[in-house]
Design a protein around this motif. Structure first.
Motif, mmCIF file in Angstrom:
data_model
loop_
_atom_site.group_PDB
_atom_site.id
_atom_site.type_symbol
_atom_site.label_atom_id
_atom_site.label_comp_id
_atom_site.label_asym_id
_atom_site.label_seq_id
_atom_site.Cartn_x
_atom_site.Cartn_y
_atom_site.Cartn_z
ATOM 1 N N ILE A 141 -8.291 8.021 -7.978
ATOM 2 C CA ILE A 141 -7.750 9.000 -8.927
ATOM 3 C C ILE A 141 -6.358 9.430 -8.454
ATOM 4 N N HIS A 142 -5.405 9.457 -9.374
ATOM 5 C CA HIS A 142 -4.006 9.687 -9.005
ATOM 6 C C HIS A 142 -3.311 10.617 -9.976
ATOM 7 N N THR A 143 -2.110 11.044 -9.568
ATOM 8 C CA THR A 143 -1.212 11.727 -10.486
ATOM 9 C C THR A 143 -0.575 10.629 -11.339
ATOM 10 N N PRO A 144 -0.578 10.767 -12.650
ATOM 11 C CA PRO A 144 -0.095 9.662 -13.481
ATOM 12 C C PRO A 144 1.412 9.438 -13.373
ATOM 13 N N SER A 145 1.817 8.199 -13.584
ATOM 14 C CA SER A 145 3.241 7.871 -13.682
ATOM 15 C C SER A 145 3.697 8.267 -15.094
ATOM 16 N N PRO A 146 5.001 8.390 -15.319
ATOM 17 C CA PRO A 146 5.474 8.716 -16.675
ATOM 18 C C PRO A 146 4.966 7.696 -17.702
ATOM 19 N N GLU A 147 4.906 6.438 -17.305
ATOM 20 C CA GLU A 147 4.425 5.390 -18.222
ATOM 21 C C GLU A 147 2.961 5.643 -18.618
ATOM 22 N N GLU A 148 2.151 6.049 -17.631
ATOM 23 C CA GLU A 148 0.732 6.320 -17.919
ATOM 24 C C GLU A 148 0.570 7.561 -18.800
ATOM 25 N N VAL A 149 1.399 8.578 -18.550
ATOM 26 C CA VAL A 149 1.332 9.804 -19.368
ATOM 27 C C VAL A 149 1.552 9.440 -20.836
ATOM 28 N N MET A 150 2.588 8.608 -21.058
ATOM 29 C CA MET A 150 2.919 8.186 -22.424
ATOM 30 C C MET A 150 1.811 7.333 -23.020
ATOM 31 N N ALA A 151 1.417 6.291 -22.264
ATOM 32 C CA ALA A 151 0.477 5.308 -22.801
ATOM 33 C C ALA A 151 -0.894 5.906 -23.087
ATOM 34 N N LEU A 152 -1.315 6.844 -22.228
ATOM 35 C CA LEU A 152 -2.659 7.412 -22.384
ATOM 36 C C LEU A 152 -2.618 8.741 -23.143
ATOM 37 N N ALA A 153 -1.430 9.149 -23.549
ATOM 38 C CA ALA A 153 -1.237 10.439 -24.223
ATOM 39 C C ALA A 153 -1.895 11.566 -23.431
ATOM 40 N N LEU A 154 -1.570 11.635 -22.135
ATOM 41 C CA LEU A 154 -2.177 12.651 -21.268
ATOM 42 C C LEU A 154 -1.492 13.992 -21.475
ATOM 43 N N THR A 155 -2.257 15.062 -21.280
ATOM 44 C CA THR A 155 -1.643 16.388 -21.333
ATOM 45 C C THR A 155 -1.204 16.749 -19.909
ATOM 46 N N GLY A 179 -0.766 17.862 -16.266
ATOM 47 C CA GLY A 179 -1.742 18.162 -15.225
ATOM 48 C C GLY A 179 -2.966 17.271 -15.233
ATOM 49 N N GLU A 180 -3.126 16.469 -16.278
ATOM 50 C CA GLU A 180 -4.297 15.578 -16.357
ATOM 51 C C GLU A 180 -4.128 14.405 -15.383
ATOM 52 N N ALA A 181 -5.174 14.086 -14.658
ATOM 53 C CA ALA A 181 -5.102 12.995 -13.679
ATOM 54 C C ALA A 181 -5.497 11.673 -14.328
ATOM 55 N N VAL A 182 -5.231 10.602 -13.580
ATOM 56 C CA VAL A 182 -5.521 9.282 -14.109
ATOM 57 C C VAL A 182 -6.415 8.513 -13.120
ATOM 58 N N ALA A 183 -7.350 7.745 -13.679
ATOM 59 C CA ALA A 183 -8.178 6.866 -12.836
ATOM 60 C C ALA A 183 -7.555 5.481 -12.890
ATOM 61 N N ARG A 184 -7.351 4.896 -11.713
ATOM 62 C CA ARG A 184 -6.760 3.546 -11.678
ATOM 63 C C ARG A 184 -7.720 2.571 -11.023
ATOM 64 N N ILE A 185 -7.897 1.431 -11.678
ATOM 65 C CA ILE A 185 -8.630 0.363 -11.013
ATOM 66 C C ILE A 185 -7.806 -0.920 -11.148
ATOM 67 N N ALA A 186 -7.544 -1.523 -10.000
ATOM 68 C CA ALA A 186 -6.758 -2.762 -10.005
ATOM 69 C C ALA A 186 -7.544 -3.817 -9.255
#
Ligand code: 16G
Length: 245
Positions: A114-128, A130-137
């Motif tokens: 679980i991470h702080t989202p990148s600007p690209e992720e904020v846009m792509a996932l339409a995050l509000t 402070g919302e965190a992002v789950a990453r699996i690679a």
């Protein structure tokens, strides 16, 4: 592959020479398509090489799509159709696509957290904010052969525990009632950069496909933003087209 023939061979790391020997055998027809190969142990005995060397040569051949390994029944010369035909009109998961063809899937984890989202992720996932992002690679294999590198990002409330993904992401999403029902996918041609090529077991600069998938729930919320790199030599993407009305 007699020890005498082996000893006659030129310089180079031992596993490369063994790999070359097997490739030569396939090219000359000594080892026909679909032919079973001896077990690692037998090859080691025949050539006088260590099991480690034999395993490395065999893994290289699997990575290159020259041989295939089937769990429980051993290694075989690939049948000359190493490409996977992938439909572009069905929203399926990698695991389902491969299992349907009878391939075993496996995963090499590159990241899961679980991470702080990148600007690209904020846009792509339409995050509000402070919302965190789950990453699996992960590097994804089919019958031991590397097929794709996939980097998925999801809103953390959709995937609160990324560690729960062992094999299939869509299976975990299905269980929590958040499996996507629609996706947009963009495919573009690339030349595989060095690091990615190495992971996929091919030469740097070889053709690859960059695939970006954004998938949605029925209520139009974004579930997944996944950037993938697929091997160009392992896939044919197929779509049915109809005359527009
Ligand atoms: C496919 C999707 C990927 C998705 C994965 C889920 C493409 C290019 N990518 O590989 O976006 O995350 O399936 O598969 O089609 P899984 O359930 O086996 O993890």
């Amino acid at each position: 592959l007699t020890p005498a023939a082996w000893l006659d061979d030129a310089a180079g790391p031992r596993y490369v020479r063994l790999r070359q020997r097997i490739e030569d055998g396939i090219e000359t027809g000594l080892l026909p398509k679909s032919a079973p190969l001896p077990a690692e142990r037998e090859i080691a005995t025949l050539t006088g090489l260590s099991r480690v060397t034999v395993r490395r040569a065999m893994q290289d051949l699997v990575d290159r799509g020259i041989i295939v390994q089937r769990q429980g029944s051993g290694s075989f010369v690939a049948d000359g159709t190493p490409k996977v035909e992938q439909s572009l009109s069905q929203l399926t998961s990698f695991t389902e696509d491969m299992e349907r063809r009878g391939y075993d899937t496996s995963v090499e984890w590159l990241e899961r957290g679980i991470h702080t989202p990148s600007p690209e992720e904020v846009m792509a996932l339409a995050l509000t904010s402070g919302e965190a992002v789950a990453r699996i690679a992960r590097l994804r294999r089919a019958n031991g052969r590397p097929m794709a590198i996939e980097r998925a990002s999801l809103p953390v409330d959709i995937l609160p525990n990324p560690q729960a993904v062992r094999g299939s992401l869509y299976e975990v999403l299905e269980q929590s009632g958040s499996r996507p029902v629609r996706a947009l996918q963009r495919i573009s041609a690339i030349n595989l950069p060095e690091q990615e090529a190495q992971m996929l077991g091919v030469e740097p600069g070889m053709a690859g496909l960059s695939i970006v998938r954004t998938s949605y729930l029925r209520n139009r919320r974004v579930v997944e933003f996944t950037r993938s790199i697929y091997r160009g030599d392992a896939y044919d993407f197929v779509a049915e087209l109809r005359l527009g009305t």
